[in-house]
Design a protein around this motif. Structure first.
Motif, short mmCIF file in Angstrom:
data_model
loop_
_atom_site.label_atom_id
_atom_site.label_comp_id
_atom_site.label_asym_id
_atom_site.label_seq_id
_atom_site.Cartn_x
_atom_site.Cartn_y
_atom_site.Cartn_z
N PHE A 189 0.83 -1.20 0.00
CA PHE A 189 0.00 0.00 0.00
C PHE A 189 0.86 1.26 0.00
O PHE A 189 0.56 2.24 -0.70
N ILE A 190 1.92 1.24 0.79
CA ILE A 190 2.80 2.41 0.84
C ILE A 190 3.46 2.64 -0.51
O ILE A 190 3.63 3.79 -0.95
N LYS A 191 3.82 1.57 -1.20
CA LYS A 191 4.42 1.71 -2.52
C LYS A 191 3.48 2.42 -3.47
O LYS A 191 3.88 3.32 -4.22
N GLU A 192 2.20 2.05 -3.44
CA GLU A 192 1.22 2.70 -4.31
C GLU A 192 1.01 4.16 -3.91
O GLU A 192 0.77 5.02 -4.76
N THR A 193 1.10 4.42 -2.63
CA THR A 193 0.90 5.79 -2.15
C THR A 193 2.07 6.69 -2.51
O THR A 193 1.89 7.84 -2.93
N LEU A 194 3.28 6.16 -2.38
CA LEU A 194 4.46 6.98 -2.61
C LEU A 194 4.66 7.35 -4.07
O LEU A 194 5.29 8.37 -4.37
N VAL A 195 4.15 6.52 -5.00
CA VAL A 195 4.31 6.84 -6.42
C VAL A 195 3.24 7.80 -6.91
O VAL A 195 3.26 8.24 -8.06
N SER A 196 2.28 8.14 -6.04
CA SER A 196 1.25 9.11 -6.41
C SER A 196 1.82 10.52 -6.35
O SER A 196 2.81 10.77 -5.65
N PRO A 197 1.22 11.47 -7.06
CA PRO A 197 1.74 12.86 -7.07
C PRO A 197 1.34 13.63 -5.81
O PRO A 197 0.75 14.71 -5.89
N VAL A 198 1.67 13.07 -4.66
CA VAL A 198 1.34 13.70 -3.38
C VAL A 198 2.61 13.75 -2.55
O VAL A 198 3.37 12.78 -2.50
N SER A 199 2.85 14.85 -1.90
CA SER A 199 4.02 14.99 -1.06
C SER A 199 3.98 14.01 0.10
O SER A 199 2.91 13.74 0.68
N ARG A 200 5.15 13.48 0.45
CA ARG A 200 5.22 12.55 1.57
C ARG A 200 4.88 13.22 2.89
O ARG A 200 4.47 12.56 3.83
N HIS A 201 5.06 14.54 2.95
CA HIS A 201 4.68 15.27 4.16
C HIS A 201 3.20 15.10 4.45
O HIS A 201 2.80 14.86 5.59
N TRP A 202 2.37 15.21 3.42
CA TRP A 202 0.93 15.09 3.59
C TRP A 202 0.53 13.64 3.90
O TRP A 202 -0.40 13.41 4.67
N ILE A 203 1.23 12.69 3.31
CA ILE A 203 0.92 11.28 3.57
C ILE A 203 1.18 10.96 5.04
O ILE A 203 0.34 10.36 5.73
#
Length: 249
Positions: A85-99
């Motif tokens: 799940f984290i892999k899919e989240t990290l490749v999205s165009p969203v800053s890791r700060h917000w995640i």
């Protein structure tokens, strides 16, 4: 970005509520503290002239519930890394700060829900009801404690890769943090070693702030406790962000 924060927050809350075993254990553990410590030490505490032990213990039990629930949330991050799940989240165009912030807010919300239920039970047993201003003070300190240990759990979930090692490290870490925070015994009259270790523990300031908000008796000035706890939360958040940024998709 608000949508991202809300989705990650909602995922944490729903994940907690859907796991019935986790819900039961999350609420059962603080009640075990109430039964084992509250009923056992209340007569001794009263005979020592310290007043009602349930009133003294309530902030400690609330802090314990927040501490255990928030730190163990790091296991969710560990499992998300292993299952992709984290892999899919990290490749999205969203800053890791917000995640990371969205996850931390969800974890803190779950911990506060648990703390609210346990705190209400403690207050019923102690027959002490705080006013609106006192409730606000308790909430502010509880929120800071929840965010602090949510970020701390994120650090552990980011740097570790083995679930069994995670549980051992958490147990090794949580025990001294809890017992050296003044949660179950007064810090007044303790040795300089115990007091020194307690004052190096950020949970001490959260519990003292909540206890002062409930009873009006502070060991540390509430403004000092707030500053130290807020600074500790900020530092932990920065470390968590660095550890989270080191995760590779």
């Amino acid at each position: 970005m608000i949508d991202v924060l809300f989705c990650l927050w909602l995922r944490q809350v729903r994940g907690f509520l859907r796991a019935r075993g986790r819900v039961v254990s999350a609420f059962a553990q603080p009640f075990i503290f109430l039964v084992a410590l509250g009923l056992g030490f209340a007569p001794v505490f009263r005979k020592a002239g310290e007043g009602d032990y349930f009133t003294f213990l309530a902030p400690g039990v609330i802090g314990a519930g927040i501490l255990f629930n928030a730190i163990y949330s790091g296991a969710d991050l560990l499992w998300d890394r292993q299952f992709g799940f984290i892999k899919e989240t990290l490749v999205s165009p969203v800053s890791r700060h917000w995640i990371l912030l969205g996850r931390a807010l969800g974890v803190a919300s779950v911990a506060l829900i648990q703390a609210l239920v346990v705190g209400m039970t403690c207050l019923v047993l102690s027959a002490t009801w705080p006013g609106l201003g006192q409730c606000l003070t308790i909430f502010v300190f509880a929120l800071l404690v929840a965010l602090l240990f949510a970020f701390f759990g994120s650090i552990l979930g980011s740097v570790m890769s083995d679930a069994q090692s995670f549980s051992q490290i958490v147990n090794f870490t949580v025990t001294p943090i809890f017992y050296l925070s003044g949660a179950v015994f007064p810090l007044e009259g303790q040795s300089s070693l115990i007091r020194g270790l307690a004052f190096c523990n950020p949970l001490t300031y959260g519990i003292d702030g909540m206890r002062g908000g409930l009873s009006g008796h502070y060991i540390i000035a509430p403004s000092v406790s707030f500053i130290i706890l807020a600074f500790s939360t900020l530092v932990t958040a920065c470390i968590a962000q660095y550890a989270f940024s080191r995760i590779r998709p």
